[in-house]
Design an enzyme around this catalytic site. Structure first.
Site, short mmCIF file in Angstrom:
data_model
loop_
_atom_site.label_atom_id
_atom_site.label_comp_id
_atom_site.label_asym_id
_atom_site.label_seq_id
_atom_site.Cartn_x
_atom_site.Cartn_y
_atom_site.Cartn_z
N THR A 49 0.83 -1.21 0.00
CA THR A 49 0.00 0.00 0.00
C THR A 49 0.86 1.25 0.00
O THR A 49 0.58 2.22 -0.72
CB THR A 49 -0.91 0.01 1.24
OG1 THR A 49 -1.68 -1.18 1.27
CG2 THR A 49 -1.84 1.20 1.21
N TYR A 112 -13.51 -4.25 -1.83
CA TYR A 112 -14.70 -3.76 -2.53
C TYR A 112 -15.78 -4.83 -2.70
O TYR A 112 -16.95 -4.58 -2.45
CB TYR A 112 -14.34 -3.16 -3.91
CG TYR A 112 -15.49 -2.47 -4.59
CD1 TYR A 112 -15.92 -1.22 -4.15
CD2 TYR A 112 -16.18 -3.06 -5.64
CE1 TYR A 112 -16.99 -0.57 -4.76
CE2 TYR A 112 -17.25 -2.44 -6.25
CZ TYR A 112 -17.66 -1.20 -5.81
OH TYR A 112 -18.72 -0.58 -6.40
N TYR A 138 -2.59 -10.53 4.09
CA TYR A 138 -2.62 -9.14 4.55
C TYR A 138 -4.07 -8.76 4.85
O TYR A 138 -4.89 -8.65 3.94
CB TYR A 138 -2.02 -8.23 3.47
CG TYR A 138 -1.97 -6.76 3.81
CD1 TYR A 138 -2.08 -6.28 5.12
CD2 TYR A 138 -1.79 -5.83 2.80
CE1 TYR A 138 -2.02 -4.93 5.41
CE2 TYR A 138 -1.73 -4.46 3.07
CZ TYR A 138 -1.84 -4.02 4.37
OH TYR A 138 -1.79 -2.67 4.64
N ARG A 143 -9.02 -0.54 4.87
CA ARG A 143 -8.89 -0.24 3.45
C ARG A 143 -9.77 -1.13 2.58
O ARG A 143 -10.24 -0.70 1.54
CB ARG A 143 -7.43 -0.39 3.00
CG ARG A 143 -6.52 0.72 3.51
CD ARG A 143 -5.12 0.60 2.91
NE ARG A 143 -4.26 1.68 3.37
CZ ARG A 143 -4.12 2.85 2.77
NH1 ARG A 143 -4.81 3.10 1.67
NH2 ARG A 143 -3.30 3.77 3.23
N LYS A 167 0.03 -10.42 7.89
CA LYS A 167 0.21 -9.04 8.32
C LYS A 167 -1.16 -8.58 8.81
O LYS A 167 -2.10 -8.45 8.03
CB LYS A 167 0.69 -8.16 7.17
CG LYS A 167 0.82 -6.69 7.55
CD LYS A 167 1.23 -5.83 6.35
CE LYS A 167 1.26 -4.35 6.72
NZ LYS A 167 1.58 -3.49 5.55
N ILE A 209 5.55 -5.26 9.52
CA ILE A 209 5.85 -4.64 8.23
C ILE A 209 5.53 -3.17 8.42
O ILE A 209 4.38 -2.78 8.57
CB ILE A 209 5.06 -5.26 7.07
CG1 ILE A 209 5.49 -6.72 6.88
CG2 ILE A 209 5.27 -4.47 5.78
CD1 ILE A 209 4.73 -7.46 5.80
#
Length: 294
Positions: A49, A112, A138, A143, A167, A209
């Site tokens: 990202t 989405y 992840y 997000r 993550k 991370i």
């Protein structure tokens, strides 16, 4: 082949420097890679990202990864972001990728579409069956608008040998503790939130991370090493020295804050691609004021 234990410690989610004309600034990218390695991060993450990968063309993505591989020179493991909300397209990307110099992939929960937990499981099952390198899951519901629950993470960890880590950026400590408690011994849990890294590792997570490690690679990596060694006084001292800066780096979004810091440190120009824009002058000055205290 990358082992799970190579992910213990600090990975840095590298930014992508841009020139004023919006082209990728490969000279600054070289400088950044050398800077974070020399300051003792444990592995590199490309096209996450923080890299603004969503604004990079497929050609640019390949060039960025190859440039990082060359600059790294085999010194640290390299993880490459490779995810999306179209499972077939992600698998096709994996099949077309030259993995020479790439040690693993970081793959985000589909965004989405809002899949069910079974849909998330099947998505990653397809990726696991296709990938020739180990996979870090992840989870970042802030997000993606879709949370991967602890049970799904544990199921994937148990069912696929090449899914070796997660993550976790959900911010849900109960969920993350359940993963830590129930995971296979060789499955790594990595913090996806810089401010929460110390407490998560103290609860049994294995590393991070980090965004902040672009700008403070030595300090952040040292904090992680101290808490992994259970030297809590030393770890807390570094954590609290960085906390105000970490909060500022994210107050106007990522990577706007870290790019401002890296510009102040003379490593990159302060350029982002739309729809992202640089931080306000007020935030820039606040970051500069705190940087001057180090």
């Amino acid at each position: 082949m990358l082992t799970p234990y190579q992910l213990g410690g600090t990975g840095v989610a590298l930014v992508t420097p841009f020139q004023s004309n919006n082209d990728v600034d490969f000279e600054s990218l070289d400088r950044l890679v050398h800077f974070v390695i020399q300051n003792q991060v444990d592995f590199l993450v490309a096209l996450g990202t923080t890299s603004e990968a969503a604004t990079l063309s497929e050609k640019e993505k390949r060039e960025v990864v190859r440039h990082i591989i060359t600059a790294n020179g085999g010194r640290k493991p390299i993880i490459v972001g490779m995810g999306g909300n179209n499972t077939a397209q992600v698998v096709d990307t994996i099949n077309k990728t030259d993995f020479d110099g790439i040690d693993g992939i970081l793959s985000v929960v589909p965004f989405y579409n809002k899949p069910s937990q079974e849909g998330i499981y099947q998505h990653f099952a397809e990726i696991a069956n296709a990938s020739p390198v180990p996979i870090i899951l992840y989870n970042v519901p802030g997000r993606t608008s879709c949370n991967m629950e602890a049970e799904t993470t544990i199921r994937l960890a148990n069912d696929f040998e090449n899914i070796i880590a997660v993550k976790e950026a959900s911010g849900d400590f109960i969920q993350i503790m359940n993963i830590i408690h129930k995971k296979p011994d060789d499955f790594m849990v990595l913090s996806g939130d810089d401010a929460s890294t110390l407490p998560l590792i103290s609860l049994g997570a294995d590393g991070v991370i980090s965004v902040t490690a672009n700008g403070f690679p030595f300090e952040f990596s040292q904090m992680v090493r101290e808490v992994l060694d259970q030297s809590m006084d030393e770890a807390c001292s570094i954590h609290y020295s960085l906390l105000e800066m970490i909060q500022l780096l994210f107050c106007e979004g990522n990577p706007a804050g870290i790019k401002a810091l890296l510009h102040l440190r003379g490593l990159i120009d302060n350029n982002l691609r739309l729809p992202l824009v640089p931080v306000t002058e007020e935030t820039y000055i606040a970051i500069e004021n705190i940087l001057n205290k180090f």
